[in-house]
Design a protein around this motif. Sequence first.
Motif, mmCIF file in Angstrom:
data_model
loop_
_atom_site.group_PDB
_atom_site.id
_atom_site.type_symbol
_atom_site.label_atom_id
_atom_site.label_comp_id
_atom_site.label_asym_id
_atom_site.label_seq_id
_atom_site.Cartn_x
_atom_site.Cartn_y
_atom_site.Cartn_z
ATOM 1 N N GLU A 1 0.805 -1.209 0.000
ATOM 2 C CA GLU A 1 0.000 0.000 0.000
ATOM 3 C C GLU A 1 0.839 1.260 0.000
ATOM 4 O O GLU A 1 0.331 2.352 0.103
ATOM 5 N N SER B 1 -3.238 5.243 4.988
ATOM 6 C CA SER B 1 -4.264 5.336 3.970
ATOM 7 C C SER B 1 -5.641 5.307 4.580
ATOM 8 O O SER B 1 -5.893 4.593 5.530
ATOM 9 N N ARG C 1 -9.978 5.447 3.441
ATOM 10 C CA ARG C 1 -10.876 5.293 2.311
ATOM 11 C C ARG C 1 -11.389 6.635 1.823
ATOM 12 O O ARG C 1 -11.884 7.444 2.565
ATOM 13 N N ASP D 1 -5.163 6.991 -0.333
ATOM 14 C CA ASP D 1 -5.132 5.581 -0.720
ATOM 15 C C ASP D 1 -5.722 4.751 0.397
ATOM 16 O O ASP D 1 -5.115 4.567 1.431
ATOM 17 N N ALA E 1 -7.350 -1.708 2.868
ATOM 18 C CA ALA E 1 -8.149 -2.777 2.283
ATOM 19 C C ALA E 1 -9.479 -2.941 2.975
ATOM 20 O O ALA E 1 -10.486 -3.218 2.350
ATOM 21 N N THR F 1 -12.224 -0.731 1.447
ATOM 22 C CA THR F 1 -12.313 -0.606 0.007
ATOM 23 C C THR F 1 -13.164 -1.724 -0.566
ATOM 24 O O THR F 1 -13.067 -2.857 -0.139
ATOM 25 N N ASP G 1 -13.136 -3.721 -3.209
ATOM 26 C CA ASP G 1 -12.307 -4.158 -4.321
ATOM 27 C C ASP G 1 -12.864 -5.403 -4.987
ATOM 28 O O ASP G 1 -13.424 -6.266 -4.343
ATOM 29 N N ARG H 1 -4.583 -6.603 -4.688
ATOM 30 C CA ARG H 1 -3.443 -5.713 -4.757
ATOM 31 C C ARG H 1 -2.264 -6.398 -4.090
ATOM 32 O O ARG H 1 -2.325 -6.742 -2.917
ATOM 33 N N ARG I 1 -12.633 -7.556 2.268
ATOM 34 C CA ARG I 1 -12.367 -6.184 1.857
ATOM 35 C C ARG I 1 -13.688 -5.424 1.749
ATOM 36 O O ARG I 1 -14.745 -6.003 1.573
ATOM 37 N N ALA J 1 -1.359 -1.979 -5.850
ATOM 38 C CA ALA J 1 -1.919 -0.736 -5.327
ATOM 39 C C ALA J 1 -1.183 0.474 -5.887
ATOM 40 O O ALA J 1 -0.077 0.371 -6.415
ATOM 41 N N GLY K 1 -7.892 3.738 -4.140
ATOM 42 C CA GLY K 1 -8.377 2.442 -3.695
ATOM 43 C C GLY K 1 -9.332 1.775 -4.656
ATOM 44 O O GLY K 1 -9.643 0.596 -4.506
#
Length: 388
Positions: free
Chosen positions: A3, A8, A10, A14, A17, A20, A22, A26, A74, A154, A255
């Motif tokens: 990352e 980071s 949300r 960035d 996890a 996010t 996803d 990543r 995630r 990422a 993200g």
Amino acid sequence: MNEGPSRSVRGIGDPPAAETDDIGRRGEPASAESPSSSSARAGSRREAFEPFELAAVLSHYDTGVIEQIREFPRGSSKSPKVVIRCERGEFLLKRRAPGRDDLRKVNFSHAVQLHLGARGFPLARLVRERRRHNTLLSLNGRVYELFEFVNGSAYDHSRELAEAAGRELAGFHRNLADLHPDWSPPAGSYHNSSRIQAHMEVIPQRVGASGAEGAALPDVIAGLQRRYTEAARRAELAGVADWPQQVIHGDWHPGNMLFRGPQVIAVLDFDSVRMAPRALDIAGGALQFSISMQGDDPDIWPIELDEDRFLAFCHGYDRVSGCTISTAEIEAVPWLMIESLIVEAVIPIAATGSFATLEGGAFIRMVGRKVDWIESNARRLADLIAAG
């Protein structure tokens, strides 16, 4: 997972996890776990598929022989996901969270994704269910989606990837300029929202800060309200209300992308697609790819944007044929960034008293400092884009 060096969050910078949504991987894959029931995970707030639920859902898809199923913890804790490895490849199955399962909005999102996929835009492709060939499955009052699983890395906070993200946003807008979906698109955006004041008003009681910092919080909130109102006014002066509306992504941040080398290989999470002026995406993306955060304490985060990444993102967009950022849009970008930053922070803190795992009061103070910096440098930021 890789990352990068910074903390980071949300939607701002960035994201981690856990925050996010996803549809891909990543860096290194998440730890493999067998699906287990929610009841078997006492004390966990993350929803999970029941074994019989998985069997029923997967019976609607042509996956072939299934070799492995593992949890993919995630994104929203209310939206369980599993990665399925089978003879036809790797897929990600997602159950939509309550409140995110409105069929009208889901179908609009799918129309956007199918349109983009047909034009070769990088995304995790939807898989149709076997019986009716729909891209969503509604079963027992729940809504499911199956996606091709994408391997990627990422955002590494580099200028190169910021430029790639700007370039891909231009491609997103260009490919959707002629989309006229059958489904009515959602409305509303972070710009000039009439609801933001009500969210701000509840933050002091949600945060519950004490001492000098708690006493000062209402003044910080009041300052953000004034700055939001002024930023909206300045954006309106640039002409936002009169600009053409088209489909925008609505959540263009690191993200929601997977990278490989210098390229974006998949754009993720189309839940916020809506009709609005494209400049809202440009400003939101420029903010997200240039904001700096280091460590766990928002009180010591840098207040300035990374101007190299800011310019790289804007120039990546501007240099795509047919996607030149107009003079009026350039004037609006810093003010739209302020609106975006405030809304991204205020709504979750008003709801929970925190921003992801970060204490809400400290996060709001940080936002105030960054807003001050953008406001003080608005003229220079616009000039930098124009000079590019």
